[in-house]
Structure formats: C-alpha cells, structure tokens
Write an enzyme that holds these catalytic residues in place. Structure first.
Site, PDB file in Angstrom:
ATOM      1  N   ALA A  65      -4.470   3.417  -5.423  1.00  0.00           N
ATOM      2  CA  ALA A  65      -3.383   2.481  -5.161  1.00  0.00           C
ATOM      3  C   ALA A  65      -3.289   2.292  -3.653  1.00  0.00           C
ATOM      4  O   ALA A  65      -3.746   3.142  -2.873  1.00  0.00           O
ATOM      5  CB  ALA A  65      -2.089   3.032  -5.722  1.00  0.00           C
ATOM      6  N   GLY A 110      -5.706   5.969  -8.359  1.00  0.00           N
ATOM      7  CA  GLY A 110      -5.566   4.866  -9.317  1.00  0.00           C
ATOM      8  C   GLY A 110      -6.900   4.276  -9.747  1.00  0.00           C
ATOM      9  O   GLY A 110      -6.993   3.681 -10.823  1.00  0.00           O
ATOM     10  N   GLU A 113      -8.085   6.469 -12.462  1.00  0.00           N
ATOM     11  CA  GLU A 113      -7.216   6.185 -13.619  1.00  0.00           C
ATOM     12  C   GLU A 113      -7.601   4.863 -14.284  1.00  0.00           C
ATOM     13  O   GLU A 113      -7.561   4.740 -15.509  1.00  0.00           O
ATOM     14  CB  GLU A 113      -5.754   6.166 -13.159  1.00  0.00           C
ATOM     15  CG  GLU A 113      -5.269   7.557 -12.765  1.00  0.00           C
ATOM     16  CD  GLU A 113      -3.907   7.546 -12.080  1.00  0.00           C
ATOM     17  OE1 GLU A 113      -3.757   6.838 -11.059  1.00  0.00           O
ATOM     18  OE2 GLU A 113      -2.980   8.220 -12.562  1.00  0.00           O
ATOM     19  N   GLU A 133      -3.954  12.530  -5.111  1.00  0.00           N
ATOM     20  CA  GLU A 133      -2.546  12.185  -4.869  1.00  0.00           C
ATOM     21  C   GLU A 133      -1.743  13.293  -4.199  1.00  0.00           C
ATOM     22  O   GLU A 133      -0.891  13.021  -3.350  1.00  0.00           O
ATOM     23  CB  GLU A 133      -1.859  11.787  -6.191  1.00  0.00           C
ATOM     24  CG  GLU A 133      -2.239  10.410  -6.699  1.00  0.00           C
ATOM     25  CD  GLU A 133      -3.462  10.396  -7.604  1.00  0.00           C
ATOM     26  OE1 GLU A 133      -4.208  11.394  -7.613  1.00  0.00           O
ATOM     27  OE2 GLU A 133      -3.671   9.390  -8.300  1.00  0.00           O
TER      28      GLU A 133
HETATM   29  N1  CO8 Z   1      -5.008   2.336   0.177  1.00  0.00           N
HETATM   30  C1  CO8 Z   1      -5.003   1.515   1.245  1.00  0.00           C
HETATM   31  N2  CO8 Z   1      -6.055   1.365   2.058  1.00  0.00           N
HETATM   32  C2  CO8 Z   1      -7.163   2.069   1.794  1.00  0.00           C
HETATM   33  C3  CO8 Z   1      -7.240   2.951   0.719  1.00  0.00           C
HETATM   34  C4  CO8 Z   1      -6.094   3.063  -0.123  1.00  0.00           C
HETATM   35  N3  CO8 Z   1      -6.075   3.839  -1.211  1.00  0.00           N
HETATM   36  N4  CO8 Z   1      -8.459   3.534   0.701  1.00  0.00           N
HETATM   37  C5  CO8 Z   1      -9.118   3.033   1.760  1.00  0.00           C
HETATM   38  N5  CO8 Z   1      -8.342   2.136   2.420  1.00  0.00           N
HETATM   39  C6  CO8 Z   1      -8.678   1.374   3.611  1.00  0.00           C
HETATM   40  C7  CO8 Z   1      -8.674   2.240   4.861  1.00  0.00           C
HETATM   41  O1  CO8 Z   1      -7.356   2.393   5.352  1.00  0.00           O
HETATM   42  C8  CO8 Z   1      -9.563   1.432   5.786  1.00  0.00           C
HETATM   43  O2  CO8 Z   1      -8.811   0.366   6.320  1.00  0.00           O
HETATM   44  P1  CO8 Z   1      -8.976   0.000   7.905  1.00  0.00           P
HETATM   45  O3  CO8 Z   1     -10.405  -0.418   8.046  1.00  0.00           O
HETATM   46  O4  CO8 Z   1      -8.008  -1.138   8.069  1.00  0.00           O
HETATM   47  O5  CO8 Z   1      -8.656   1.220   8.662  1.00  0.00           O
HETATM   48  C9  CO8 Z   1     -10.588   0.833   4.830  1.00  0.00           C
HETATM   49  O6  CO8 Z   1     -10.015   0.894   3.527  1.00  0.00           O
HETATM   50  C10 CO8 Z   1     -11.887   1.591   4.808  1.00  0.00           C
HETATM   51  O7  CO8 Z   1     -11.604   2.945   4.521  1.00  0.00           O
HETATM   52  P2  CO8 Z   1     -12.121   4.164   5.432  1.00  0.00           P
HETATM   53  O8  CO8 Z   1     -12.354   3.720   6.830  1.00  0.00           O
HETATM   54  O9  CO8 Z   1     -11.169   5.306   5.233  1.00  0.00           O
HETATM   55  O10 CO8 Z   1     -13.506   4.463   4.725  1.00  0.00           O
HETATM   56  P3  CO8 Z   1     -14.302   5.850   4.720  1.00  0.00           P
HETATM   57  O11 CO8 Z   1     -15.640   5.552   4.131  1.00  0.00           O
HETATM   58  O12 CO8 Z   1     -14.237   6.521   6.019  1.00  0.00           O
HETATM   59  O13 CO8 Z   1     -13.487   6.765   3.674  1.00  0.00           O
HETATM   60  C11 CO8 Z   1     -12.361   7.245   1.611  1.00  0.00           C
HETATM   61  C12 CO8 Z   1     -13.463   6.455   2.331  1.00  0.00           C
HETATM   62  C13 CO8 Z   1     -12.702   8.734   1.605  1.00  0.00           C
HETATM   63  C14 CO8 Z   1     -12.287   6.733   0.170  1.00  0.00           C
HETATM   64  C15 CO8 Z   1     -10.997   7.042   2.338  1.00  0.00           C
HETATM   65  O14 CO8 Z   1     -10.801   5.654   2.548  1.00  0.00           O
HETATM   66  C16 CO8 Z   1      -9.824   7.561   1.581  1.00  0.00           C
HETATM   67  O15 CO8 Z   1      -9.589   8.763   1.564  1.00  0.00           O
HETATM   68  N6  CO8 Z   1      -9.016   6.658   0.967  1.00  0.00           N
HETATM   69  C17 CO8 Z   1      -7.821   7.012   0.246  1.00  0.00           C
HETATM   70  C18 CO8 Z   1      -8.137   7.614  -1.094  1.00  0.00           C
HETATM   71  C19 CO8 Z   1      -6.885   8.036  -1.798  1.00  0.00           C
HETATM   72  O16 CO8 Z   1      -6.130   8.887  -1.358  1.00  0.00           O
HETATM   73  N7  CO8 Z   1      -6.607   7.418  -2.983  1.00  0.00           N
HETATM   74  C20 CO8 Z   1      -5.469   7.717  -3.788  1.00  0.00           C
HETATM   75  C21 CO8 Z   1      -4.325   6.819  -3.441  1.00  0.00           C
HETATM   76  S1  CO8 Z   1      -2.846   7.265  -4.274  1.00  0.00           S
HETATM   77  C22 CO8 Z   1      -3.030   6.620  -5.804  1.00  0.00           C
HETATM   78  O17 CO8 Z   1      -4.035   6.018  -6.143  1.00  0.00           O
HETATM   79  C23 CO8 Z   1      -1.893   6.832  -6.717  1.00  0.00           C
HETATM   80  C24 CO8 Z   1      -2.038   6.057  -8.048  1.00  0.00           C
HETATM   81  C25 CO8 Z   1      -0.711   6.005  -8.773  1.00  0.00           C
HETATM   82  C26 CO8 Z   1       0.247   5.090  -8.059  1.00  0.00           C
HETATM   83  C27 CO8 Z   1       1.546   5.027  -8.784  1.00  0.00           C
HETATM   84  C28 CO8 Z   1       2.450   3.899  -8.264  1.00  0.00           C
HETATM   85  C29 CO8 Z   1       3.648   4.336  -7.456  1.00  0.00           C
END
Ligand code: CO8
Length: 259
Positions: A65, A110, A113, A133
């Site tokens: 998400a 997400g 999921e 999460e």
């Molecule tokens: N949300 C928003 N932006 C994201 C997300 C995300 N989940 N994942 C990546 N991005 C963005 C980064 O911020 C970055 O943006 P920018 O270039 O503007 O800085 C761009 O995508 C590229 O990402 P990275 O530079 O971080 O890429 P890397 O290759 O270095 O890393 C990763 C890849 C390891 C996947 C890293 O991006 C990461 O850790 N992302 C987050 C993963 C995460 O924590 N996901 C879980 C989110 S919580 C969730 O899904 C809850 C679901 C239930 C929600 C319920 C509703 C309330």
C-alpha cells in the site's frame, strides 16, 4: 479498456485478459485511486473473458500500500482504506473466472496480499515476498492475517508477519506461497501456457470448481462435501457436460459453449 491512469490491460484472442498495475515510479504501490481503478476494471470485465492474469510494470508486482498516502491517516481513514482494499481483493478472489498472479518482482505487504487473493501464483526468480507492515508500526490490512496462514500454515505465516522478513522466490516456492518459479524472461510464456490450458476446459465447470474450493474453505468437512455433491450434480444440467462427455466418447475435441 481506456481511461485508467494506474493500470493498463491487454485482451488476447483466447478470452485471456492481462491486467498490468502500472505505477512503476512508486513500485506500483497501491493508493486509493489505483484501488478504485482496480475495482472498476474488475467490475467491467467483458463477459467473454475466461481468465485474468495480473502482473506489475517494472521491477515490482506491487510493493505494498502507498506509505506516503497512509502516513497521515486517522484511524477512520485507515479503516476506510483497509475495507476498500479488502473488498476489492475479495472481488478478485470471487471473480467467476480464474485469476493468475504473474509475480514479476516485489510483492510486499498489500502486494503479497493481492497475490494471495488470486487463484494461482507463479513467480519470476526476481520476485521478493514479505509482509513488512510491523516495520511501519501497522499490521497487514488487506486480509493478510486471514489468507497467509491458510496458504502456508500458521507457523510460517506468524514468522513472516512478526519479523517482516523479505524472502526470495526459492523460499516462497518451498513454503507453498507460489506454485512455480521461472527465469524472468520465461514467466509470461509459462503463465500464458497455463492460462490456455485452463481456458480450453469447460468454463462453467472451471467456474463451479472455483466456487466450490472458495466456499469450502470456511465450512466444516461434512458441509463442504455435501456442498460439492450439489454443485457436481448441477454440472449435469449443462450443455458443456454433455459436450465434454460426448466428445470423449466420440474421440474428438470438445467444443464448449459456456452453458
Ligand atoms: N509506498 C509508497 N512508495 C513506495 C512504496 C510504497 N509501499 N514502495 C516503494 N515506493 C517508492 C519509493 O518511495 C521510491 O520513491 P522515490 O523514487 O520517489 O523515492 C520508489 O518507489 C522506488 O523505491 P526505492 O527507491 O525504495 O527502491 P529500492 O529498489 O531501493 O527498494 C523496496 C525497493 C525494498 C521494495 C523498497 O521500496 C521498500 O521497502 N518499499 C516499501 C515496502 C513496504 O514496506 N511495503 C508494505 C507497505 S504497508 C502495506 O502494504 C499495508 C497493506 C495494508 C494496508 C491497509 C490499509 C490501511
């Protein structure tokens, strides 16, 4: 279908549709707008479509998400988003056609999921999985605590959800989170091969099998078997049952009509 900002689609000749989550600049993170688009696309799938493939553009399937959107949520907004996402994923799970997740890259939070709401998961060797999460101070909110233990067992699900650990495709394959693991360049050919095998079968029968497997999940054994008996019997009121059996007996290919 036209008019979407974050998704694109392709309709193949065999009644196979491919839906691509297309927000690569944010690793296909799911925001409310993207979720609405998914909901709308699923609701408007043409009647002739027999199978849906879901995949992601770029290096992610879906990296979760949208953290930037969620960061300032009040509990009421979080509840609204969680319900929206869970509702859309439930619609995918209950769609009257099979849905295959072609997991091309990160499937986190997400994204994992979403993959679990699909019927079948096939992954590229580039894919990575996890429920990170708890690292963000939240728990899975799009039904991960419900589907992950059912899919891989409570012990492993708890390990992944409590630790937030990211796992590779080999581990995902070993624990049953995905069915097959392929070199990236072979992923789509493999998925489409499986898709074509499925759409060659009687559509009503495939739909009935999906309904049965899904509904049986939450029933006790005796009720589930009784329920299957009823749906099995209903197949004998379809023209596809007659065609399928006659084609076998006449040693020819069946020509199913979805009726
Ligand atoms: N949300 C928003 N932006 C994201 C997300 C995300 N989940 N994942 C990546 N991005 C963005 C980064 O911020 C970055 O943006 P920018 O270039 O503007 O800085 C761009 O995508 C590229 O990402 P990275 O530079 O971080 O890429 P890397 O290759 O270095 O890393 C990763 C890849 C390891 C996947 C890293 O991006 C990461 O850790 N992302 C987050 C993963 C995460 O924590 N996901 C879980 C989110 S919580 C969730 O899904 C809850 C679901 C239930 C929600 C319920 C509703 C309330």
């Amino acid at each position: 279908m036209e008019g979407y900002r974050f998704i694109k689609s392709e309709f193949l000749e065999d009644g196979i549709a491919i839906l691509v989550i297309n927000r690569p600049e944010a690793l296909n993170a799911l925001n409310m707008e993207l979720m609405e688009e998914l909901d709308s696309f699923i609701g408007k799938l043409p009647a002739h479509i027999r199978l849906l493939v879901l995949t992601g553009e770029g290096k992610a399937f879906v990296a979760g998400a949208d953290i930037a959107q969620m960061a300032g949520f009040q509990p009421s907004e979080a509840l609204e988003f969680a319900r929206k996402g869970a509702g859309v994923f439930r619609k995918i799970e209950q769609l009257g056609i099979p849905v295959i997740a072609a997991i091309n890259g990160f499937a986190l939070g997400g994204g994992c999921e979403l993959a679990m709401a699909c019927d079948i998961r096939i992954a590229s060797e580039k894919a990575k999985f996890g429920q990170p999460e708890v690292k963000l101070g939240i728990i899975p909110g799009f039904s991960g605590t419900y589907r992950l233990p059912k899919l891989i067992g409570q012990g492993y699900a708890k390990e992944l959800i409590y630790s937030g650990r990211m796992i590779d495709g080999k581990e995902a394959l070993r624990i049953g989170l995905v069915n097959h693991l392929l070199p990236a360049e072979e992923l789509m050919d493999f998925v489409l091969g499986l898709a074509r095998d499925i759409v060659a079968n009687a559509p009503v029968a495939v739909r009935s099998a999906k309904t049965c497997i899904n509904d049986n999940y939450d029933m006790d054994g005796r009720a589930a078997i009784e329920y299957e008996n009823g749906i099995f019997a209903e197949c004998f009121s379809t023209t596809d049952q007659k065609e399928g059996m006659n084609a076998f007996l006449e040693k020819r290919k069946a020509n199913f009509r979805n009726s």
